[in-house]
Write a protein that holds these residues in place. Sequence first.
Motif, PDB file in Angstrom:
ATOM      1  N   ALA A  56       0.863  -1.183   0.000  1.00 50.13           N
ATOM      2  CA  ALA A  56       0.000   0.000   0.000  1.00 50.13           C
ATOM      3  C   ALA A  56       0.898   1.230   0.000  1.00 50.13           C
ATOM      4  N   LEU A 195      -7.383  -4.650   0.610  1.00 54.20           N
ATOM      5  CA  LEU A 195      -6.015  -4.871   1.077  1.00 54.20           C
ATOM      6  C   LEU A 195      -5.882  -6.224   1.754  1.00 54.20           C
ATOM      7  N   THR A 200      -3.033  -4.507  -4.333  1.00 53.50           N
ATOM      8  CA  THR A 200      -2.026  -3.453  -4.231  1.00 53.50           C
ATOM      9  C   THR A 200      -2.737  -2.107  -4.289  1.00 53.50           C
ATOM     10  N   LEU A 201      -2.325  -1.169  -3.427  1.00 53.96           N
ATOM     11  CA  LEU A 201      -2.938   0.161  -3.387  1.00 53.96           C
ATOM     12  C   LEU A 201      -1.906   1.221  -3.729  1.00 53.96           C
TER      13      LEU A 201
END
Length: 246
Positions: A56, A195, A200-201
């Motif tokens: 993230a 998440l 994926t952030l």
Amino acid sequence: MDELAIRVIDLGVRFRRNRRGRRSLKDLFAGAKRRTRPNEFWALRSVSFEVRCGEAIGVVGRNGQGKSTLLKLVAGVLLPDEGSVDVRGGVAPLIEITGGFVGDLTVRENIRLTAGLHGMSKTEVARRFDGIVDFAEIADFVDMPYKHLSNGMKVRLAFSVVSQLDEPTLLVDEVLAVGDKAFREKCYRRIDELLAEGRTLFFVSHNEKDLRRFCTRGLYLDAHGLKLDASISDVLDAYNADSAAR
């Protein structure tokens, strides 16, 4: 996870300040190595980093330093003038919140259209339609033209559609700054769920609380380049210190 989700190498993109800077055919054939004209500027240059699956990442920096441009490059909306961007799998972009929606079509038609543009099959759209409408809290408005929705409804609809995508990477650009507190909390819970699934952030925001909540790592853009790649705490501390010194 050790597998890469995003790899950016020596990335650069330039824009024109006005129409007089439009490239000629000669310029286009000359390629990226030609000199920059006086009315052109580099929005980003010499940016390199890697993002591993499940990370993230928070992207910070002053306005005009290339944060949204970087997200558009990762999303494939923009093409680089230098370097490369490689993305594993697809992306679910929440970048320009009204992008892809058509004002004269109904909400129902827009859900089908926009979800389809993002790669959902007709069967998937039908299966997820009620969930999208319920999350966006617009069940009473599905047969209304999209252009008559309030800005808050448009935000809710866009987030609801994109958060239903199965793409491994979610790109978010300040969208959580819009909408009421209750809906923001609903969005936060949805991001937490994604998440937890290992998504994926890649998150651009000026909201320090949101960045610290979701992100473990940060990228600090300054002077149109990558100034710092470190933990989100270190990146925010550096950014805040620079902001106080200006």
